[in-house]
Design a protein around this motif. Structure first.
Motif, PDB file in Angstrom:
ATOM      1  N   LYS A 109       0.825  -1.208   0.000  1.00 24.23           N
ATOM      2  CA  LYS A 109       0.000   0.000   0.000  1.00 24.23           C
ATOM      3  C   LYS A 109       0.861   1.262   0.000  1.00 24.23           C
ATOM      4  O   LYS A 109       0.537   2.249  -0.660  1.00 24.23           O
ATOM      5  N   SER A 110       1.939   1.232   0.763  1.00 19.86           N
ATOM      6  CA  SER A 110       2.797   2.417   0.909  1.00 19.86           C
ATOM      7  C   SER A 110       4.129   2.192   0.199  1.00 19.86           C
ATOM      8  O   SER A 110       4.503   1.042  -0.077  1.00 19.86           O
ATOM      9  N   PRO A 111       4.865   3.270  -0.091  1.00 20.40           N
ATOM     10  CA  PRO A 111       6.194   3.110  -0.685  1.00 20.40           C
ATOM     11  C   PRO A 111       7.110   2.285   0.212  1.00 20.40           C
ATOM     12  O   PRO A 111       7.076   2.418   1.442  1.00 20.40           O
ATOM     13  N   VAL A 112       7.899   1.415  -0.397  1.00 27.50           N
ATOM     14  CA  VAL A 112       8.823   0.554   0.343  1.00 27.50           C
ATOM     15  C   VAL A 112      10.115   1.319   0.602  1.00 27.50           C
ATOM     16  O   VAL A 112      10.829   1.686  -0.338  1.00 27.50           O
ATOM     17  N   THR A 113      10.404   1.554   1.875  1.00 28.41           N
ATOM     18  CA  THR A 113      11.574   2.354   2.254  1.00 28.41           C
ATOM     19  C   THR A 113      12.792   1.492   2.559  1.00 28.41           C
ATOM     20  O   THR A 113      13.902   1.998   2.675  1.00 28.41           O
ATOM     21  N   SER A 114      12.581   0.186   2.695  1.00 33.57           N
ATOM     22  CA  SER A 114      13.684  -0.730   2.973  1.00 33.57           C
ATOM     23  C   SER A 114      13.353  -2.079   2.359  1.00 33.57           C
ATOM     24  O   SER A 114      12.241  -2.585   2.520  1.00 33.57           O
ATOM     25  N   ALA A 115      14.311  -2.649   1.641  1.00 36.03           N
ATOM     26  CA  ALA A 115      14.144  -3.986   1.059  1.00 36.03           C
ATOM     27  C   ALA A 115      15.455  -4.738   1.216  1.00 36.03           C
ATOM     28  O   ALA A 115      16.516  -4.248   0.813  1.00 36.03           O
ATOM     29  N   GLU A 116      15.388  -5.902   1.823  1.00 36.30           N
ATOM     30  CA  GLU A 116      16.586  -6.688   2.122  1.00 36.30           C
ATOM     31  C   GLU A 116      16.376  -8.123   1.666  1.00 36.30           C
ATOM     32  O   GLU A 116      15.341  -8.724   1.956  1.00 36.30           O
ATOM     33  N   VAL A 117      17.354  -8.663   0.947  1.00 36.55           N
ATOM     34  CA  VAL A 117      17.329 -10.073   0.567  1.00 36.55           C
ATOM     35  C   VAL A 117      18.057 -10.848   1.665  1.00 36.55           C
ATOM     36  O   VAL A 117      19.181 -10.505   2.038  1.00 36.55           O
ATOM     37  N   SER A 118      17.416 -11.891   2.196  1.00 33.26           N
ATOM     38  CA  SER A 118      18.028 -12.632   3.304  1.00 33.26           C
ATOM     39  C   SER A 118      19.310 -13.310   2.848  1.00 33.26           C
ATOM     40  O   SER A 118      19.512 -13.587   1.665  1.00 33.26           O
ATOM     41  N   GLN A 119      20.167 -13.586   3.834  1.00 29.08           N
ATOM     42  CA  GLN A 119      21.488 -14.141   3.542  1.00 29.08           C
ATOM     43  C   GLN A 119      21.382 -15.468   2.793  1.00 29.08           C
ATOM     44  O   GLN A 119      22.209 -15.768   1.918  1.00 29.08           O
ATOM     45  N   ASP A 120      20.366 -16.273   3.112  1.00 30.33           N
ATOM     46  CA  ASP A 120      20.217 -17.566   2.444  1.00 30.33           C
ATOM     47  C   ASP A 120      19.423 -17.470   1.145  1.00 30.33           C
ATOM     48  O   ASP A 120      19.195 -18.465   0.467  1.00 30.33           O
ATOM     49  N   GLY A 121      19.000 -16.238   0.790  1.00 29.15           N
ATOM     50  CA  GLY A 121      18.287 -16.033  -0.462  1.00 29.15           C
ATOM     51  C   GLY A 121      16.829 -16.457  -0.450  1.00 29.15           C
ATOM     52  O   GLY A 121      16.174 -16.466  -1.493  1.00 29.15           O
ATOM     53  N   ARG A 122      16.299 -16.795   0.724  1.00 28.50           N
ATOM     54  CA  ARG A 122      14.917 -17.312   0.786  1.00 28.50           C
ATOM     55  C   ARG A 122      13.871 -16.204   0.854  1.00 28.50           C
ATOM     56  O   ARG A 122      12.783 -16.347   0.319  1.00 28.50           O
ATOM     57  N   TYR A 123      14.183 -15.120   1.548  1.00 27.88           N
ATOM     58  CA  TYR A 123      13.173 -14.103   1.821  1.00 27.88           C
ATOM     59  C   TYR A 123      13.592 -12.711   1.348  1.00 27.88           C
ATOM     60  O   TYR A 123      14.781 -12.384   1.316  1.00 27.88           O
ATOM     61  N   ILE A 124      12.594 -11.923   1.012  1.00 29.43           N
ATOM     62  CA  ILE A 124      12.775 -10.485   0.822  1.00 29.43           C
ATOM     63  C   ILE A 124      12.011  -9.814   1.965  1.00 29.43           C
ATOM     64  O   ILE A 124      10.816 -10.065   2.150  1.00 29.43           O
ATOM     65  N   THR A 125      12.714  -9.013   2.751  1.00 28.51           N
ATOM     66  CA  THR A 125      12.105  -8.304   3.882  1.00 28.51           C
ATOM     67  C   THR A 125      11.868  -6.866   3.472  1.00 28.51           C
ATOM     68  O   THR A 125      12.795  -6.182   3.039  1.00 28.51           O
TER      69      THR A 125
END
Length: 347
Positions: free
Chosen positions: A187-203
């Motif tokens: 809904k809102s602009p994404v101010t932070s996006a992180e790919v997990s170290q094991d490549g499984r998740y985007i936070t």
């Protein structure tokens, strides 16, 4: 939560303006490192374990919005309001390349293989620069629908992630075709996006929500409402059972990944928290704030129960020998015993 336990962070001074981005290197033979971006135009490199200042990269003429280290922590990169992205030698502090843009650079990221630098910003154009041929023109990827806020690589450099300052969602781009293959809707602009170290998740952090996405199939795994508007979130890299988030309430919150229950709330910053990141081993996490400080918080029980202030860059003498050797052999990073307060210009 046990109210009696008060987390005592390592407090890292040195920046004279707000700290807006943090990035940890992977673990290297010399330990791991933390780089910070600030509106004071001077990215700083620190020992990731102790917070001890190693050096300052000098050369930008405007606020630095983004910073990163390559996989081996041998090179650093920074994106700035001076319309440039710079690549630095992380050992000597020397500027290696300066890539000029036509507007503010808000985000930068090294590819996993360290050969490319990805940039994005107000121009709404994603660019990849070949670091083996720095004089060659960059490859420009199809125009972003909005001003670019964050960028990252995933899928062994086959996919690029980006989010925008003014519109919601995270876009996934196929590097070969240069086209958007998927959009993760928020809904809102994404101010932070992180790919997990094991490549499984985007936070991702958007508004007052933290979301976790499947990085391979792009489905939404978890979504939690936060107690305030959050600007940044990071997933614990080892077992993935906790995450941290920080934002406008000036506190750094720790949550259970599976339930969303708040486990801890760390108070200490005197301004909104702009960025939070876990160290590569998950034993600590760092927060950067409008107050110009970086605070490094331990995940386990704190070693001290008193409230004695830490030194300028946290306790000394704890660094691994390899890190100390690197720190004291760096020539161009203005090493002083008192930290970065006495700056000189390298010519």
């Amino acid at each position: 939560m046990d109210k009696k336990k008060v987390a005592v962070p390592l407090v890292c001074h040195g920046h004279s303006r707000p700290v807006v981005d943090l990035f940890y290197s992977p673990v290297t033979p010399d330990g791991f490192f933390l780089i910070s971006a600030s509106k004071d135009a001077s990215p700083m490199l620190r020992n990731g374990e102790t917070g001890d200042w190693i050096g300052t990269f000098e050369g930008h003429k405007g606020a630095v919005w983004s910073c990163c280290l390559d996989t081996n922590a041998l090179r650093a990169a920074s994106g700035s309001a001076d319309f440039s992205a710079k690549v630095w030698d992380a050992i000597t502090g020397n500027e290696l390349h300066s890539f000029e843009h036509k507007h503010i650079v808000r985000a930068c990221a090294f590819s996993e293989d360290t050969h490319l630098l990805l940039t994005g910003g107000i121009e709404k154009i994603l660019r990849t620069f070949d670091l083996n041929r720095p004089d060659a023109p960059p490859r420009e990827i199809d125009k972003s629908p909005g001003s670019i806020r964050t960028v990252a690589w995933l899928h062994s450099d086959q996919t690029i992630l980006s989010s925008c300052t003014d519109i919601g969602g995270v876009r996934l781009w196929d590097v070969r075709s240069g086209k958007i293959v998927q959009t993760l809707e928020t809904k809102s602009p994404v101010t932070s996006a992180e790919v997990s170290q094991d490549g499984r998740y985007i936070t991702t952090a958007d508004g007052s929500s933290v979301k976790f996405w499947d990085a391979n199939h792009y489905g939404l795994v978890k979504s939690y409402n936060m107690p305030c508007t959050v600007e940044s979130a990071s997933l614990e890299p080892k077992d993935g059972t906790k995450f941290v988030a920080g934002g406008e309430d000036m506190w750094v919150h720790v949550f259970d990944f599976h339930t969303g229950v708040e486990i801890a709330c760390n108070k200490g910053h005197h301004g909104p928290v702009h960025c939070v990141r876990f160290s590569p081993g998950g034993e600590s996490y760092a927060s950067g704030s409008e107050d110009g400080t970086i605070r490094i918080w331990q995940m386990g029980p704190t070693a001290t129960d008193d409230n004695e202030p830490c030194g300028t860059n946290g306790p000394t003498g704890k660094a691994k020998v390899g890190v100390n050797e690197v720190a004291h052999n760096i020539e161009g990073l203005h090493i002083t015993q008192d930290g970065p307060s006495e700056k000189s210009t390298v010519t």
